[in-house]
Design an enzyme around this catalytic site. Structure first.
Site, PDB file in Angstrom:
ATOM      1  N   GLU A 142     -24.803  21.571  48.459  1.00  0.00           N
ATOM      2  CA  GLU A 142     -26.161  21.203  47.933  1.00  0.00           C
ATOM      3  C   GLU A 142     -26.634  22.346  46.928  1.00  0.00           C
ATOM      4  OE1 GLU A 142     -28.408  21.073  51.739  1.00  0.00           O
ATOM      5  OE2 GLU A 142     -27.540  18.884  52.005  1.00  0.00           O
ATOM      6  N   GLU A 187     -20.482  12.347  54.613  1.00  0.00           N
ATOM      7  CA  GLU A 187     -21.648  12.643  55.570  1.00  0.00           C
ATOM      8  C   GLU A 187     -22.360  11.089  55.730  1.00  0.00           C
ATOM      9  OE1 GLU A 187     -24.239  15.785  55.176  1.00  0.00           O
ATOM     10  OE2 GLU A 187     -22.624  17.275  54.599  1.00  0.00           O
ATOM     11  N   ASP A 231     -24.206   8.067  56.370  1.00  0.00           N
ATOM     12  CA  ASP A 231     -25.120   7.338  57.458  1.00  0.00           C
ATOM     13  C   ASP A 231     -26.210   6.328  56.592  1.00  0.00           C
ATOM     14  OD1 ASP A 231     -26.995   9.216  56.772  1.00  0.00           O
ATOM     15  OD2 ASP A 231     -26.782  10.470  58.442  1.00  0.00           O
ATOM     16  N   ASN A 264     -20.146  19.905  47.565  1.00  0.00           N
ATOM     17  CA  ASN A 264     -20.504  18.562  48.323  1.00  0.00           C
ATOM     18  C   ASN A 264     -22.041  18.629  48.012  1.00  0.00           C
ATOM     19  OD1 ASN A 264     -20.028  16.670  50.509  1.00  0.00           O
ATOM     20  ND2 ASN A 264     -21.311  18.215  51.780  1.00  0.00           N
ATOM     21  N   HIS A 321     -26.272   9.909  52.539  1.00  0.00           N
ATOM     22  CA  HIS A 321     -27.188   9.830  53.589  1.00  0.00           C
ATOM     23  C   HIS A 321     -28.134   8.717  52.786  1.00  0.00           C
ATOM     24  CE1 HIS A 321     -25.762  12.972  56.218  1.00  0.00           C
ATOM     25  NE2 HIS A 321     -25.834  13.801  54.991  1.00  0.00           N
TER      26      HIS A 321
HETATM   27  C1  XIL Z   1     -27.569  18.533  59.626  1.00  0.00           C
HETATM   28  C2  XIL Z   1     -27.104  18.516  61.087  1.00  0.00           C
HETATM   29  O1  XIL Z   1     -26.715  17.237  61.317  1.00  0.00           O
HETATM   30  C3  XIL Z   1     -28.257  18.826  62.000  1.00  0.00           C
HETATM   31  O2  XIL Z   1     -27.654  18.793  63.217  1.00  0.00           O
HETATM   32  C4  XIL Z   1     -28.923  20.196  61.573  1.00  0.00           C
HETATM   33  O3  XIL Z   1     -29.993  20.488  62.377  1.00  0.00           O
HETATM   34  C5  XIL Z   1     -29.126  20.262  60.302  1.00  0.00           C
HETATM   35  O4  XIL Z   1     -28.004  19.982  59.331  1.00  0.00           O
HETATM   36  N1  XIL Z   1     -26.459  17.918  54.663  1.00  0.00           N
HETATM   37  C6  XIL Z   1     -25.322  18.583  55.241  1.00  0.00           C
HETATM   38  C7  XIL Z   1     -25.132  18.800  56.634  1.00  0.00           C
HETATM   39  O5  XIL Z   1     -24.715  19.118  54.511  1.00  0.00           O
HETATM   40  O6  XIL Z   1     -24.546  19.948  57.096  1.00  0.00           O
HETATM   41  C8  XIL Z   1     -26.561  18.269  57.404  1.00  0.00           C
HETATM   42  O7  XIL Z   1     -26.273  18.479  58.860  1.00  0.00           O
HETATM   43  C9  XIL Z   1     -27.248  17.241  56.879  1.00  0.00           C
HETATM   44  C10 XIL Z   1     -27.536  17.066  55.318  1.00  0.00           C
END
Ligand code: XIL
Length: 299
Positions: free
Chosen positions: A127, A235, A237, A169, A206
């Site tokens: 990020e 990741e 969802d 990422n 996401h």
């Molecule tokens: C999130 C986790 O799912 C949570 O449990 C935590 O509180 C915060 O981080 N991007 C990422 C992940 O790279 O590491 C994040 O995970 C979600 C967004």
């Protein structure tokens, strides 16, 4: 095939999930996770605050709980994440300049040494780009150490574990038309042209009403792969878990030879960091949602 992992393996890919160490004692959770997935990402346990809570004092207790569970259940592990503006321990948040730069290097070396030869892919940097239309780097204490912090992280990581694939990422980089996507593309192109060691790009994926899935995701994956890096959905969802959108994401990955696999960000909706969006493949009682069947059929 009858599980997500086995179905993905038919095309040489994996299907993974984020795992939270403190949920592994929940038998419904552990049973689904062990059965369905063949790749694991620690949801929080390999982050900087968890692995180096005090400077120079590494703690892999929770990380190893996830790692050992994965290996004992025959799964590969994605490492997440070594250099990030978020979830930094307090001592790191208060550093700047050359001291922070050195702390980042020491952190990468310390964590990667512990898992040397054991991690399929590392999210080396997470990020680093700003949201919105600027295409700029995200302001952070790491960015303020100098624009070269990302390439320094990748060079450090390559030396620390030459066998791991090294990934960049990020989120909101799935739509080819977004400025953030273009900024990330330009960075990867520059890294490849100058020999900075980067092997893969992770698209968090996401998806929700604010940053919806767009069918040009496939173009994005193809364009990055054409730069000479692997790509992965890291990741996933999707708000409301529409079956058709899940199938689209699977088909986008399958359409790109260099798409290594897909990771969903949790098992049941109740395990999600965005549980109110019910974005995952399993209901809270462990039953399969329509999106599960759509993914399985698409793989
Ligand atoms: C999130 C986790 O799912 C949570 O449990 C935590 O509180 C915060 O981080 N991007 C990422 C992940 O790279 O590491 C994040 O995970 C979600 C967004």
């Amino acid at each position: 095939e009858s599980t997500l992992g086995a179905a993905a393996a038919q095309s040489g890919r994996y299907f993974g999930t984020a795992i939270a160490a403190n949920r592994l004692s929940d038998s419904t959770y552990a049973t689904i996770a062990a059965r369905e997935f063949d790749s694991v990402t620690a949801e929080n346990e390999m982050k900087i605050d968890a692995t180096e809570p005090q400077r120079g004092q590494f703690n892999f207790t929770a990380a190893d709980r996830v790692y050992n569970w994965a290996v004992q259940n025959g799964k590969e592990v994605r490492g997440h994440t070594l250099a990030w503006h978020s979830q930094q321990p307090g001592w790191m948040q208060s550093l700047s300049g050359s001291a922070l730069r050195q702390a980042m290097i020491d952190h990468i070396n310390g964590v990667m040494a512990h898992y040397k030869g054991k991690i399929a892919q590392w999210d080396v940097v997470n990020e680093a780009f700003a949201d919105g239309s600027s295409g700029a780097r995200r302001d952070s204490n790491l960015q303020r150490t100098g624009n070269d912090w990302i390439e320094v992280a990748f060079r450090t990581a390559r030396a620390a574990d030459p066998n791991a694939k090294l990934c960049y990422n990020d989120y909101n980089v799935e739509n080819w038309n977004w400025a953030k996507t273009q900024a990330m593309y330009n960075m990867v192109r520059d890294f490849k042209s100058r020999g900075v060691p980067i092997d893969c790009v992770g698209f968090q994926s996401h998806f929700n009403s604010g940053s919806p899935y767009d069918s040009n995701f496939r173009t994005t994956l193809q364009n990055f792969a054409a730069l000479g890096v692997d790509v992965a959905v890291t990741e996933l969802d999707i708000q409301g878990a529409p079956a058709a959108t899940y199938a689209n994401v699977v088909n986008d990955c399958l359409a790109v030879e260099r798409c290594l696999g897909i990771t969903v960000w949790g098992v049941r909706d109740s395990d999600s960091w965005r549980s109110e969006q019910t974005p995952l493949l399993f209901n809270n009682d462990g039953s399969k949602k329509p999106a599960y069947t759509a993914v399985l059929n698409a793989l």
